[in-house]
Design an enzyme around this catalytic site. Sequence first.
Site, PDB file in Angstrom:
ATOM      1  N   SER A 277      50.737  30.484  34.768  1.00  0.00           N
ATOM      2  CA  SER A 277      49.290  30.826  35.117  1.00  0.00           C
ATOM      3  C   SER A 277      49.452  32.052  36.256  1.00  0.00           C
ATOM      4  CB  SER A 277      48.682  29.851  35.874  1.00  0.00           C
ATOM      5  OG  SER A 277      47.583  30.050  36.481  1.00  0.00           O
TER       6      SER A 277
ATOM      7  N   TYR B 253      48.496  22.128  41.489  1.00  0.00           N
ATOM      8  CA  TYR B 253      48.542  23.122  40.399  1.00  0.00           C
ATOM      9  C   TYR B 253      49.456  24.261  40.756  1.00  0.00           C
ATOM     10  CZ  TYR B 253      47.122  25.777  36.426  1.00  0.00           C
ATOM     11  OH  TYR B 253      47.223  26.604  35.076  1.00  0.00           O
TER      12      TYR B 253
END
Length: 255
Positions: free
Chosen positions: A143, A156
């Site tokens: 990401s 995350y």
Amino acid sequence: MRLQGKVALVTGAGQGIGRAIAMRLADEGADIIVEDRLDSDSAERTLREVESRGRRGAVIAGDVGRAADDRHVIEAGVSRFGHIDILVNNAGVERRAEFCDVSEADYDLVLNVNLKGAFFVTQAFVRQLRDGQRPGRVINISSVHEELPFPHFTSYCASKGGMKMMMRNLAIELAPLGITVNNVAPGAIETPINASLLGNPELLSALRGKIPLRRLGKPGDVAAAVAYLASDDAGYVTGTTLVVDGGLLWNYSEQ
């Protein structure tokens, strides 16, 4: 077709980016192992998409957050297809919370799926490559948040930051075996995980204004990057992150 004769395993392939990756790699000639937590209708739909492209496929269920399941998925895949050449660590989850309110259960879920899972699936994958003296490709779906802070999603970001260093370390360690290891880092992509954003025109417009290409990405944009890294065209590419974000990282901040 750049992947003719190859077998690819895609974790979390039941929907979204994972399904798009499975379909694109099938288009490139690979047979596909569709991994998902359950042998669900969505996983079976991905399998049908693969088979409609004239490729072999199979659904192999497992919880990537459990090392025993990770070993089973690889063993079952090798038993079914004879070998696995390409691993795409796509399975991922996120949980939003103020840092002081993050529960241990949510922290464990995010780190287990996003980082521990990728670690142990890759370990089992590499063992079968080593034992068969075969080269291979490991491609992690990371990401932009392996670089970019994302308040309220600290677990995350920690998982994706860890994935970046895991990738860099393994690229060096596994290079003598002929195994390349790279990340693909998507930005804002039109997937089910962003359903609330896609349903909010004001937030969506504000986000588009921060992306130089003025649009969100499609799952196919990410899948195309994976197909490149899986192919011989990327044979000299290892230890790097390919960012697929429409330019979002150039000057982005969470406000």
